[in-house]
Design a protein around this motif. Structure first.
Motif, PDB file in Angstrom:
ATOM      1  N   HIS A 283       0.824  -1.106   0.058  1.00 13.21           N
ATOM      2  CA  HIS A 283       0.083  -0.115   0.042  1.00 13.21           C
ATOM      3  C   HIS A 283       0.973   1.269   0.146  1.00 13.21           C
ATOM      4  N   ASP A 287       0.270   4.017  -2.764  1.00  9.13           N
ATOM      5  CA  ASP A 287       0.141   5.569  -2.279  1.00  9.13           C
ATOM      6  C   ASP A 287       1.032   6.482  -2.755  1.00  9.13           C
ATOM      7  N   GLN A 291       0.040   9.349  -5.538  1.00 10.72           N
ATOM      8  CA  GLN A 291       0.345  10.886  -5.189  1.00 10.72           C
ATOM      9  C   GLN A 291       0.907  11.281  -6.367  1.00 10.72           C
ATOM     10  N   TYR A 406      -1.573   5.852   3.395  1.00 13.01           N
ATOM     11  CA  TYR A 406      -2.983   6.006   3.438  1.00 13.01           C
ATOM     12  C   TYR A 406      -3.754   4.761   3.929  1.00 13.01           C
ATOM     13  N   GLY A 407      -4.562   5.067   4.936  1.00 15.86           N
ATOM     14  CA  GLY A 407      -5.408   4.026   5.751  1.00 15.86           C
ATOM     15  C   GLY A 407      -5.015   3.854   7.094  1.00 15.86           C
ATOM     16  N   ASN A 411      -3.039   8.788   8.949  1.00 16.29           N
ATOM     17  CA  ASN A 411      -3.257   9.131   7.579  1.00 16.29           C
ATOM     18  C   ASN A 411      -4.590   8.325   6.975  1.00 16.29           C
ATOM     19  N   MET A 413      -8.369   7.025   5.931  1.00 19.02           N
ATOM     20  CA  MET A 413      -9.658   6.916   5.020  1.00 19.02           C
ATOM     21  C   MET A 413     -10.693   7.759   5.658  1.00 19.02           C
TER      22      MET A 413
END
Length: 468
Positions: A283, A287, A291, A406-407, A411, A413
């Protein structure tokens, strides 16, 4: 070490004594979030490979008329309770879409919820109905145990920690839901330990048995709690004894320090969402790529090379090469393949692990341009920080560094993104489950304090709405 000093007593006492009213609001909120998320990934897991074969193999053992049966999520097909727990835990983890506690390297909900939902669905396993508050309290205690044991380890993975630590959490949660005291919960965890298994070899080879190991330990937790309820008395030094969990399954550890945090640190609030149905270690790369793509606006044909610089654990988990003939389980754990899929599709979805995608020459060619390197991070359990660089055909080098993927809680969701993930998963069940039931499940879990019988939640996850 005497039995009284083994840390298992602290974990068991936490499970036995925890009251819903003592759980802080942020932990309750996180518990609701990841209960919904996990039920959603369990529903979409019905469409994954080996679901039918698993059901057929377990159906061959029949249904125990004395103890009843439980249903498999989405299909509603019945199995004897231990087999149903195996199947439901397998479905929760088989798409690599379930939440994860990153510092622990544990998916804390798969074994736990696969066992808990199946047990709550089975007549006679518990005395009376299981309320929403009882389910959520036991779930939060179970996550504290599963993730806590992972956090306590300072050693690299040898066994598949989501299965092993998850098995302890599930055995404790089930025993608590059966009304056992600390001694009874120790015996349940002890009996689960006697059955425990699940190595990293299945992960290394990308075998479907990786998710099946989660199922095996859910099945074992069902058996362990039932045996404890009937008076089974197991060994007591199961965590710190000379042949205990940390000596045989882990290695260097500091479980005492973690035990002191019980009731103070709520591990459920530290759990990370998985925005993509692939190994969490992929991930950060995804991510970073997304980005850079959003910022610079390049397309797949513009890419000459992708470089990822990651901790040793990340490389160990997903550094494997992409290749022709991959299974979905292998591809979900190939950083090369997952990054290529993200570049081509602006993200990663369940559809990226279906046969047409796995055999797509363009995708495989792009994957060969992805190179993943080990950085100098000395932490054997770290998944971050990491760096991603994309070199374009025109020679430009685009770079990004990520401390929090992310997640992760730092950071996260958004709530809308969480619900969108759940709704998409719910809509992808096989057989199909009506979307209206998904909306009803969202509302019911949000107001779980009012749920008198969690079987009503399970009914909403079935293609037939729970009707016979």
């Amino acid at each position: 070490m005497s039995a009284e000093k083994d840390a298992v007593w602290a974990f068991a006492n936490h499970a036995a004594s925890l009251k819903y009213e003592d759980i802080p609001d942020d932990a309750i909120k996180a518990g609701k979030t990841f209960l919904l998320d996990s039920m959603g990934v369990g529903v979409v897991g019905s469409a994954a490979p080996w679901v039918d074969e698993l059901w057929s193999s377990q159906a061959a053992f029949g249904v125990d008329p004395a103890r009843g049966s439980a249903r498999v999520l989405a299909s509603g097909r019945k199995l004897a309770l231990p087999s149903a727990a195996l199947a439901n835990a397998f479905q929760i983890h088989n798409s690599e879409f379930d939440c994860v506690h990153e510092p622990a390297v544990v998916h804390p909900m798969a074994v736990l919820l696969g066992a808990m939902l199946s047990a709550a669905d089975c007549d006679g396993y518990f005395e009376g109905e299981v309320s929403g508050k009882a389910l959520l309290t036991a779930l939060i205690a179970g996550v504290d145990i599963a993730a806590g044991l992972g956090v306590a380890s300072n050693a690299p993975l040898k066994f598949f920690r989501p299965s092993t630590a998850g098995g302890f959490g599930a055995a404790a949660a089930l025993a608590r839901m059966k009304g056992m005291d600390t001694d009874g919960i120790v015996n349940s965890m002890s009996t689960a330990y006697a059955q425990m298994g699940g190595t990293m070899q299945a992960h290394t080879e990308g075998s479907m048995l990786l998710a099946m190991q989660v199922g095996f330990n859910a099945r074992n937790a069902i058996v362990a709690a039932e045996m404890a309820a009937h008076g089974a008395d197991g060994p007591k030094n199961i965590l710190e004894g000379p042949f205990g969990y940390f000596a045989l399954f882990e290695g260097d550890h500091d479980v005492g320090a973690v035990a002191e945090t019980l009731g103070k640190t709520w591990r459920i609030t530290e759990v990370a969402h998985k925005p993509f149905p692939s190994g969490r270690a992929t991930h950060g790369l995804v991510d970073g790529v997304l980005q850079l793509k959003q910022k610079h606006g390049f397309d797949a044909q513009d890419v000459a090379r992708v470089e990822g610089y990651v901790p040793s654990l990340t490389h160990r988990l997903i550094g494997r090469p992409s290749m022709t003939g991959m299974t979905p389980g292998y591809a979900r754990l190939s950083g090369q393949y997952v990054v290529a899929s993200a570049i081509l599709g602006d993200g990663v979805g369940v559809e990226d692990f279906k046969p047409d995608a796995l055999n797509d020459d363009r995708r495989l060619a792009l994957a060969s341009m992805v190179h993943i390197h080990i950085d100098e991070n000395p932490d054997p359990n770290a998944l971050a920080p990491l760096q991603v660089a994309i070199i374009l055909q025109d020679g430009r080098r685009l770079e990004v560094s990520l401390d929090k993927v992310y997640g992760a809680p730092a950071n996260p969701m958004t709530h809308d993104a969480h619900l969108a993930k759940f709704q998409k998963n719910f809509a992808s069940a096989s057989p199909a489950v009506p979307a209206a039931q998904g909306e009803a499940l969202i509302a019911a879990i949000e107001d779980i304090e009012s749920v008198k019988n969690v079987r009503t939640l399970i009914d909403l996850c079935m293609a037939n709405g729970g009707k016979a």
